[in-house]
Design an enzyme around this catalytic site. Sequence first.
Site, PDB file in Angstrom:
ATOM      1  N   HIS A   1     -10.193  -1.924  12.647  1.00  0.00           N
ATOM      2  CA  HIS A   1      -9.077  -2.738  12.150  1.00  0.00           C
ATOM      3  C   HIS A   1      -8.831  -3.854  13.164  1.00  0.00           C
ATOM      4  O   HIS A   1      -7.822  -3.854  13.874  1.00  0.00           O
ATOM      5  CB  HIS A   1      -7.850  -1.823  12.006  1.00  0.00           C
ATOM      6  CG  HIS A   1      -6.685  -2.454  11.321  1.00  0.00           C
ATOM      7  ND1 HIS A   1      -5.381  -1.997  11.484  1.00  0.00           N
ATOM      8  CD2 HIS A   1      -6.600  -3.488  10.451  1.00  0.00           C
ATOM      9  CE1 HIS A   1      -4.572  -2.732  10.752  1.00  0.00           C
ATOM     10  NE2 HIS A   1      -5.277  -3.639  10.109  1.00  0.00           N
TER      11      HIS A   1
ATOM     12  N   ARG B   1       1.972 -12.165  -0.208  1.00  0.00           N
ATOM     13  CA  ARG B   1       0.664 -12.511   0.362  1.00  0.00           C
ATOM     14  C   ARG B   1       0.111 -13.823  -0.157  1.00  0.00           C
ATOM     15  O   ARG B   1       0.481 -14.303  -1.221  1.00  0.00           O
ATOM     16  CB  ARG B   1      -0.337 -11.419  -0.015  1.00  0.00           C
ATOM     17  CG  ARG B   1       0.050 -10.033   0.483  1.00  0.00           C
ATOM     18  CD  ARG B   1      -0.347  -9.840   1.904  1.00  0.00           C
ATOM     19  NE  ARG B   1       0.104  -8.586   2.465  1.00  0.00           N
ATOM     20  CZ  ARG B   1      -0.468  -7.984   3.489  1.00  0.00           C
ATOM     21  NH1 ARG B   1      -1.528  -8.516   4.066  1.00  0.00           N
ATOM     22  NH2 ARG B   1       0.021  -6.851   3.951  1.00  0.00           N
TER      23      ARG B   1
ATOM     24  N   LYS C   1      -9.422  -2.234   2.511  1.00  0.00           N
ATOM     25  CA  LYS C   1      -9.097  -1.048   3.324  1.00  0.00           C
ATOM     26  C   LYS C   1      -9.918   0.160   2.888  1.00  0.00           C
ATOM     27  O   LYS C   1     -10.412   0.936   3.720  1.00  0.00           O
ATOM     28  CB  LYS C   1      -7.602  -0.730   3.221  1.00  0.00           C
ATOM     29  CG  LYS C   1      -6.681  -1.878   3.566  1.00  0.00           C
ATOM     30  CD  LYS C   1      -6.813  -2.309   5.013  1.00  0.00           C
ATOM     31  CE  LYS C   1      -5.704  -3.293   5.387  1.00  0.00           C
ATOM     32  NZ  LYS C   1      -5.866  -3.825   6.746  1.00  0.00           N
TER      33      LYS C   1
ATOM     34  N   ASP D   1      -8.894  -9.284  10.148  1.00  0.00           N
ATOM     35  CA  ASP D   1      -8.423  -7.940   9.804  1.00  0.00           C
ATOM     36  C   ASP D   1      -9.415  -6.824  10.121  1.00  0.00           C
ATOM     37  O   ASP D   1      -9.022  -5.765  10.586  1.00  0.00           O
ATOM     38  CB  ASP D   1      -8.064  -7.892   8.302  1.00  0.00           C
ATOM     39  CG  ASP D   1      -7.266  -6.670   7.912  1.00  0.00           C
ATOM     40  OD1 ASP D   1      -7.401  -6.193   6.779  1.00  0.00           O
ATOM     41  OD2 ASP D   1      -6.482  -6.186   8.762  1.00  0.00           O
TER      42      ASP D   1
ATOM     43  N   SER E   1      -0.270  -3.239  11.921  1.00  0.00           N
ATOM     44  CA  SER E   1       0.243  -4.227  10.990  1.00  0.00           C
ATOM     45  C   SER E   1       1.536  -4.830  11.523  1.00  0.00           C
ATOM     46  O   SER E   1       2.298  -4.159  12.204  1.00  0.00           O
ATOM     47  CB  SER E   1       0.512  -3.560   9.632  1.00  0.00           C
ATOM     48  OG  SER E   1      -0.686  -3.026   9.151  1.00  0.00           O
TER      49      SER E   1
ATOM     50  N   TYR F   1      -2.102  -3.560  -6.611  1.00  0.00           N
ATOM     51  CA  TYR F   1      -1.678  -4.358  -5.463  1.00  0.00           C
ATOM     52  C   TYR F   1      -2.559  -4.215  -4.227  1.00  0.00           C
ATOM     53  O   TYR F   1      -2.838  -3.115  -3.776  1.00  0.00           O
ATOM     54  CB  TYR F   1      -0.235  -3.979  -5.080  1.00  0.00           C
ATOM     55  CG  TYR F   1       0.337  -4.955  -4.104  1.00  0.00           C
ATOM     56  CD1 TYR F   1       0.193  -4.756  -2.741  1.00  0.00           C
ATOM     57  CD2 TYR F   1       0.935  -6.134  -4.559  1.00  0.00           C
ATOM     58  CE1 TYR F   1       0.661  -5.703  -1.854  1.00  0.00           C
ATOM     59  CE2 TYR F   1       1.399  -7.067  -3.673  1.00  0.00           C
ATOM     60  CZ  TYR F   1       1.267  -6.852  -2.322  1.00  0.00           C
ATOM     61  OH  TYR F   1       1.721  -7.798  -1.436  1.00  0.00           O
TER      62      TYR F   1
ATOM     63  N   ARG G   1       0.849  -1.193   0.000  1.00  0.00           N
ATOM     64  CA  ARG G   1       0.000   0.000   0.000  1.00  0.00           C
ATOM     65  C   ARG G   1       0.882   1.240   0.000  1.00  0.00           C
ATOM     66  O   ARG G   1       1.951   1.249   0.615  1.00  0.00           O
ATOM     67  CB  ARG G   1      -0.887   0.024   1.252  1.00  0.00           C
ATOM     68  CG  ARG G   1      -2.157  -0.782   1.139  1.00  0.00           C
ATOM     69  CD  ARG G   1      -3.057  -0.565   2.357  1.00  0.00           C
ATOM     70  NE  ARG G   1      -2.447  -0.994   3.592  1.00  0.00           N
ATOM     71  CZ  ARG G   1      -1.958  -0.181   4.518  1.00  0.00           C
ATOM     72  NH1 ARG G   1      -2.000   1.112   4.355  1.00  0.00           N
ATOM     73  NH2 ARG G   1      -1.428  -0.672   5.613  1.00  0.00           N
TER      74      ARG G   1
ATOM     75  N   CYS H   1       1.879  -7.197  13.767  1.00  0.00           N
ATOM     76  CA  CYS H   1       1.852  -7.520  15.193  1.00  0.00           C
ATOM     77  C   CYS H   1       1.108  -8.804  15.473  1.00  0.00           C
ATOM     78  O   CYS H   1       0.754  -9.077  16.615  1.00  0.00           O
ATOM     79  CB  CYS H   1       1.225  -6.375  15.996  1.00  0.00           C
ATOM     80  SG  CYS H   1       2.237  -4.907  15.990  1.00  0.00           S
TER      81      CYS H   1
END
Lengths: 524, 64
Positions: free
Chosen positions: A226, A366, A206, A275, A248, A197, A69, A250
């Site tokens: 989130h 991914r 998102k 997510d 992100s 992407y 991103r 974690c």
Amino acid sequence: MTGNSAVTTWVDECVKLCKPDKVHWCDGSDAERDMLTKMLLDRGEFQRLNEANWPNCYLYRSDPTDVARTEKVTYICSEKESDAGPTNNYLSPAQAQTDILPRYAGAMKGRTMYVIPYVMGPLGSPYSKVGFQLTDSAYVVLNMFIMARVGKRALDQLGSSADFVKGLHSIGELLPETRAICHFPERNEIWSFGSGYGGNALLGKKCHALRIASAQARREGWLAEHMLILGLENPEGKVYYIAAAFPSACGKTNLAMVIPPAALKGWRTWTVGDDIAWMRYGKDGRLYAINPEAGFFGVAPGTSAKTNLNALKTASANSIFTNVGVDENQNVWWEGLGPAPAKLTDWKGNPWTPDSPEKAAHPNSRFTTPASQCPSISPHWEDPEGVPISAILFGGRRASLVPLVVESTSWNNGVLIGASMGSEATAAATDTKAGTIRHDPMAMLPFCGYHMGDYFQHWIDMGKKVANPPKIYGVNWFRQDENGKFLWPGFGDNVRVLQWIIDRVEGKGEPSKPRLEICLANKT
Amino acid sequence: MPRQQDLNREGLDCSGPSLDKILTVDKPAWKASFDETREYFKIFGDRFPTALMDEVSGLEKRLS
């Protein structure tokens, strides 16, 4: 195609602008999926993986400049600049019209424009939202097939309503300097140009489910967050659901699919989402959460049988892998999966050996995989009303200072815990110095569709709506000693902390209820 | 926070001292961190909720 004139009018405008050779309305059928897959195989954009080990799985390599991103060119285009707030990049709608929209002019000449009707949320749920993504990338279409409910089902869900999110996407020529992702919260509209992407291009995720939805949620009185949603079942068979926000990298996906350690006999875990959570109060005053997505778009590196067996099993069929390595037998590989093969082809398509200085898989590579395949998927993951949340967790990545788990003393105190979330790479010798913490309130810093001050106020307001909102906890798995070694083993052992939280929710635990102030008082 | 004994520690590979470290708070350092957090919250200007600022003040008072 659809009889909904609000939809067709908008699609026609976009067709006039982008000038595709063909327009294809996605029906979401298997035949359509197969047709698009075959097309990408014929073009050499997809590589079929080893049919025995990875059945119906495909490898895709994105442009090397298009691997993550791009927050610098992600904008909130609210009518008023002040409504975007200090944490968002701003572009006025007028500026977006002059600077960004012209990039789409004729951008789809020679291409097919795919119209993807999609639903975020379970089919038939009153809390689900319909959107349309227009795109010139078949790779994006196939990913959206996994990440959302697409096609005719979405048209049926929408009916004749004009309440849908509009997403206009073109990969353009993938030139970095042309990239822009714009959100218009007051109009429920998204423009994304120049990237194929992930979160830039799969607009349901998102862009829609967080940035647009958080603004919608504030207007309509719910929460778009989130957060992972995880169910914990005790030995008596009672299931408690928690929603947890982590920045992100974690471990959200790992926790969402966590397997309790053997010592915790009789405890089971159930995955609802990894997510995003959409949460609203039910008639009974409890907070109900749905996972708006239909799949997982997980980070591959680090995923192994040891760190996330459920994710590995989920991704082992009917999945798309982006920017990982692949060996000569068409098996994918990434750092952390296991012992490296003697040689393979890296994410750029170059030969790779373990001696190579480059990584075989890009760190943000991914897997896109259907949630329904997850061995731990909850039988309630598609319940139209969602699952009732007993506790909300806010977790950062703090090497020093922040304890393993803290119970908030009130809803507002819990909101403060969320607003104070942050990440810090290494333990400072003594105090935390200003500037070493990267703040990420509620893990929403890149994803809040409006002024974050107003967002904090919305959280406060949500606590006032019912008599007993869920208890809020702060957690931190990442404390380190002076040598940078983790103090807490994490992974499956985090369930021990969740167990304590459930005990507290049930009113168990010592009647003296050790609270933060008491802990502080005990320490000189 | 839990005390060590409130957690199910069966089979847990985390030493007593380590667990103790992560279940207690260094009071002066915590207070210092709140100074930093207060600084950060300034970026939200007057749209930062008063209720939340009150919460910060209340916590700081209890920390002094």
